[in-house]
Write an enzyme that holds these catalytic residues in place. Structure first.
Site, PDB file in Angstrom:
ATOM      1  N   LYS A   1       0.173 113.580  36.455  1.00 28.52           N
ATOM      2  CA  LYS A   1      -0.087 113.219  35.066  1.00 28.52           C
ATOM      3  C   LYS A   1      -1.512 113.590  34.728  1.00 28.52           C
ATOM      4  O   LYS A   1      -2.402 113.461  35.542  1.00 28.52           O
ATOM      5  CB  LYS A   1       0.108 111.708  34.929  1.00 28.52           C
TER       6      LYS A   1
ATOM      7  N   LYS B   1      -4.595 117.999  35.098  1.00 27.26           N
ATOM      8  CA  LYS B   1      -5.302 118.169  33.828  1.00 27.26           C
ATOM      9  C   LYS B   1      -5.013 119.573  33.329  1.00 27.26           C
ATOM     10  O   LYS B   1      -4.758 120.481  34.113  1.00 27.26           O
ATOM     11  CB  LYS B   1      -6.817 118.007  34.030  1.00 27.26           C
TER      12      LYS B   1
ATOM     13  N   LYS C   1      -8.305 107.948  39.549  1.00 28.28           N
ATOM     14  CA  LYS C   1      -8.048 106.888  38.561  1.00 28.28           C
ATOM     15  C   LYS C   1      -6.666 106.277  38.792  1.00 28.28           C
ATOM     16  O   LYS C   1      -6.520 105.056  38.831  1.00 28.28           O
ATOM     17  CB  LYS C   1      -8.158 107.459  37.145  1.00 28.28           C
TER      18      LYS C   1
END
Length: 181
Positions: free
Chosen positions: A72, A108, A96
């Site tokens: 993601k 990303k 994260k």
């Protein structure tokens, strides 16, 4: 180091932070190599006809870690992006998600574009072409890689990406999960 001012780049700063953390928690050197490596990066160059003229667009998608699937990470549209930034942001997304125990790997993406320069129809054409290129290369799907809005993108662009995915994969019953936001 950045050759112009001897300051570390964004990616080098991320690597230094990871190195400091690895030393603090005494991680096995073999594991530390894995933690610092971006698993895959794709650079795309693709044409789109805008107002009768062909323009070439540049984009990237980086997968830092696919230890949990799907990966993601946001998809930004900006004139201030490059591959190194995309890799650095993908690694931050991995950490994260891991620290917050969110069940995704880190990724990303970015498209080198000023979205304000294009009308809605042109931007939709560009976004869908970028999405189709990512889908065909295996960098966008509900099971493997799910983009989200970021700088220069919104739910509108995610909807266009969903439309592109559905047109290429009409039998995928999970097509709605190919994006978030």
């Amino acid at each position: 180091m950045n050759k112009l001012n001897n300051k570390p780049t964004f990616l080098q700063n991320i690597d230094m932070t990871i190195n400091d953390t690895i030393k603090l928690v005494n991680i096995n050197p073999n594991i530390s190599k894995i933690l610092k490596t971006c698993r895959s990066v794709i650079q795309l160059k693709f044409p789109v006809k805008i107002k009768g003229k062909i323009e070439i667009f540049f984009g990237w998608r980086a997968v830092h870690s696919n230890h949990r699937l799907p990966v993601k990470g946001g998809l930004r549209f900006s004139t201030n992006v490059n591959q190194e930034e995309v890799e650095a942001l993908a690694s931050l997304m991995t950490f994260k998600c891991a620290l917050a125990d969110i069940p995704f790997g880190g990724a990303k993406g970015a498209l080198l574009i000023d979205p304000k320069k294009y009308d809605k129809d042109s931007l939709e054409r560009i976004t869908k072409k970028f999405a189709r290129e990512l889908i065909r290369k295996g960098f966008l799907s509900p099971a493997r890689d799910v983009p989200a809005p970021d700088i220069g993108t919104s739910p509108r662009e995610m909807g266009w990406i969903l439309d592109a995915y559905k047109s290429l994969k009409p039998d995928d019953i999970n097509h709605m999960a190919c994006v978030t936001g």
